[in-house]
Design an enzyme around this catalytic site. Structure first.
Site, PDB file in Angstrom:
ATOM      1  N   GLU A 145       0.848  -1.190   0.000  1.00  0.00           N
ATOM      2  CA  GLU A 145       0.000   0.000   0.000  1.00  0.00           C
ATOM      3  C   GLU A 145       0.881   1.235   0.000  1.00  0.00           C
ATOM      4  OE1 GLU A 145      -2.744  -0.340   3.272  1.00  0.00           O
ATOM      5  OE2 GLU A 145      -4.151  -1.523   2.103  1.00  0.00           O
ATOM      6  N   HIS A 170     -11.683   9.851   6.876  1.00  0.00           N
ATOM      7  CA  HIS A 170     -11.402   8.412   6.976  1.00  0.00           C
ATOM      8  C   HIS A 170     -10.912   7.995   8.360  1.00  0.00           C
ATOM      9  CE1 HIS A 170     -10.305   4.455   5.615  1.00  0.00           C
ATOM     10  NE2 HIS A 170      -9.008   4.655   5.774  1.00  0.00           N
TER      11      HIS A 170
HETATM   12  C1  SIN Z   1      -7.494   1.239   2.339  1.00  0.00           C
HETATM   13  O1  SIN Z   1      -7.622   0.026   2.170  1.00  0.00           O
HETATM   14  O2  SIN Z   1      -7.261   2.012   1.429  1.00  0.00           O
HETATM   15  C2  SIN Z   1      -7.655   1.779   3.703  1.00  0.00           C
HETATM   16  C3  SIN Z   1      -6.736   1.112   4.630  1.00  0.00           C
HETATM   17  C4  SIN Z   1      -6.363   2.006   5.740  1.00  0.00           C
HETATM   18  O3  SIN Z   1      -6.858   3.120   5.806  1.00  0.00           O
HETATM   19  O4  SIN Z   1      -5.524   1.609   6.546  1.00  0.00           O
END
Ligand code: SIN
Length: 539
Positions: free
Chosen positions: A120, A345
């Site tokens: 990520e 978020h």
């Molecule tokens: C995502 O999967 O984009 C969100 C994961 C996160 O905010 O840790």
């Protein structure tokens, strides 16, 4: 504010508020010690953890180390993550996975049986462990809920709203709750753990569920606990922009792992605009991507996630939740571009806690999103929050186990049920909530400014007075009025939290991580520090 109805007192030892990952793991880790576990929802299947699309970051891949993971955490945190705490957290990655596996979580594995690791944004290596692809939250929660239901020492109270802490002489003595069908009572306890999640409902668009109304933060603030880093709210760049005009705040999240798997960001001319903004393009830090998208949208340009490369490479099966959300919205990810919008978020700020998850008030503990552990700094690294929830929930349990508490014989400083505020009309209450969310989104959003924040504070102050005016009368029928008490209290909490966040954002005259001030667009060395605040800061 005290009425004449005598308050029922229930004798508890430990009360945990919130049944997301942090709350459940705290309760499970305390077994066989008795714990009363409270949730305001009718079902245990609720809260942000259930919605987690990312996974758990853990340095378990070949060549990866907790030190490298901590380094990525610090660099995402933009100078405000605590290095020792970050390293202590990342060192517990493998152990946290072991605990979850022990609790029955079926993590995704490769054919050779090893854990599958995804990448990520802002992680130097693939180190995100998923369960059921982007349904990770749902899969983990279902294992933990099942385990909690089968644990006799956990007394679960659903549809029970935690209203306020009962505090005497700087120490927590219990929790005032309103239970569906029963009304007010006080849970007399030596330890209260707040694991109530985030505050996303204060914004117009959020990836959080409707429950995220900042209850724990507001409860702690009213009790006088120290809060920290409240100005840092992370906006996720890619929420699916469906039904955005309806006023319904909760939008489906298109996980960042999609971009890790090849999905692209394009504008309405098909231009892949992130390549000219950051060397990591779509995988740039979340705040950079969110601001770039916000800028496009505010100049009238639509932005899309192009998921077709993921479908083409055959990886779409790893994203069942994203595919499902698109189909629900009438979009086909194999053919259509997916309209997106950034959405509130994750709150990096929260109740300030020590290494054990203990707050500034004796007997008050916090873990999960509501806590400020100092790990995330100004910008949380993706998928570090589930790890933090596991690690700090276990520390809270350990801290409670090692705290000796004398049997509490002193009478509680509260004996009567409160007069519950009854909102004048439901429409007026909903209008106040909507106006709060509008003001916060407009002025306390991705791009902020001094005048805007001052305006927000004035608007929120006057909304607070308006909320006070619509509340009147004593609650004579407590059993039947759970929904009204809940909604009024959520509005009250949301407004308080919004004012605290706006006030902290006004004070921080610089830009750092998720906090961007157009009147102070750079990070300043004198601001490389945490900002703590208590409720008395608000006028
Ligand atoms: C995502 O999967 O984009 C969100 C994961 C996160 O905010 O840790």
């Amino acid at each position: 504010m005290l009425g004449k109805r005598p308050l029922d007192i229930a004798a508890d030892d430990v009360v945990v508020v919130g049944t997301g990952m942090a709350g459940l793991i705290t309760a499970l880790s305390l077994a066989p010690r008795r714990v009363t576990l409270i949730t305001k929802t009718a079902m245990l299947e609720s809260g942000s953890s259930l919605w987690a699309k990312g996974g758990i970051a853990a340095a378990v891949g070949p060549g990866d180390t907790p030190e490298a993971h901590a380094e990525d955490t610090l660099s995402a945190g933009a100078g405000l993550s605590d290095p020792e705490r970050a390293l202590a957290l990342t060192r517990e990655g493998a152990d946290s996975l072991r605990l979850l596996i022990h609790e029955g979580v079926p993590f995704d594995r490769a054919l050779d049986g090893t854990l599958e690791l995804a990448r990520e944004a802002a992680h130097g290596r693939p180190r995100i462990v998923h369960a059921g692809g982007d349904a990770t939250g749902r899969v983990i929660m279902s294992a933990l809920i099942e385990r909690a239901r089968r644990t006799p020492s956990i007394n679960i109270l659903r549809s029970t709203f935690a209203h306020d802490l009962v505090v005497d002489d700087g120490a927590v003595r219990g929790l005032l709750v309103f239970e569906h069908g029963k009304g007010w009572s006080c849970r007399h306890a030596s330890h209260v753990v707040l694991a109530t999640g985030g505050i996303g409902m204060a914004w117009w668009h959020t990836t959080n569920p409707a429950e995220s109304t900042g209850d724990g933060l507001a409860i702690a603030a009213r009790a006088g606990a120290e809060l920290a880093d409240l100005e840092f709210m992370q906006f996720h760049p890619t929420a699916l922009a469906v039904d955005t005009e309806s006023g319904k705040p909760n939008l489906p999240l298109l996980t960042e792992a999609l971009r890790g798997a090849g999905a692209l960001l394009v504008d309405d001319t098909g231009n892949r605009f992130m390549t000219s903004i950051h060397p990591a393009a779509e995988l740039a830090p979340r705040d950079v991507v969110a601001r770039a998208i916000e800028q496009k949208l505010s100049s009238g340009v639509s932005v899309y996630l192009d998921m077709r490369p993921v479908v083409k490479s055959g990886h779409d099966g790893e994203f069942p939740e994203a595919v499902h959300a698109c189909r629900d919205a009438g979009l086909d990810p194999a053919r259509d571009l997916l309209p997106i919008v950034p959405a509130a978020h994750y709150h990096m700020g929260g109740i300030h806690v020590d290494d054990n998850g203990h707050s500034s008030l004796e007997g008050l503990w916090a873990c999960g999103e509501v806590a400020n552990t100092g790990v995330h700094g100004a910008n949380r690294l993706a998928s570090n929050s589930l790890l933090e929830a596991v690690v700090y929930a276990r520390r809270v349990a350990k801290g409670i186990r090692s705290t000796r508490t004398a049997r509490d014989e002193v009478p509680l400083p509260i004996q009567d049920a409160p007069e519950a505020p009854v909102p004048g009309t439901e429409q007026e209450l909903e209008a106040i909530i909507a106006a709060t969310r509008r003001s916060v989104s407009r002025h306390v959003g991705i791009v902020r400014s001094g005048p805007g924040l001052q305006r927000a504070l004035r608007q929120l102050h006057s909304l607070d007075r308006r909320l006070g005016r619509v509340a009147s009368g004593e609650l004579h029928d407590p059993a039947g009025s759970f929904d009204r008490v809940l909604r009024w209290s959520e509005a009250h909490n949301l407004l308080l939290v919004a004012r605290l966040v706006a006030s902290a954002a006004l004070d921080r005259e610089e830009s750092r991580g998720a906090h961007f001030r157009e009147d102070f667009p750079h990070a300043l060395p004198e601001w490389q520090r945490h900002q703590s605040l208590t409720m008395d800061r608000l006028t």
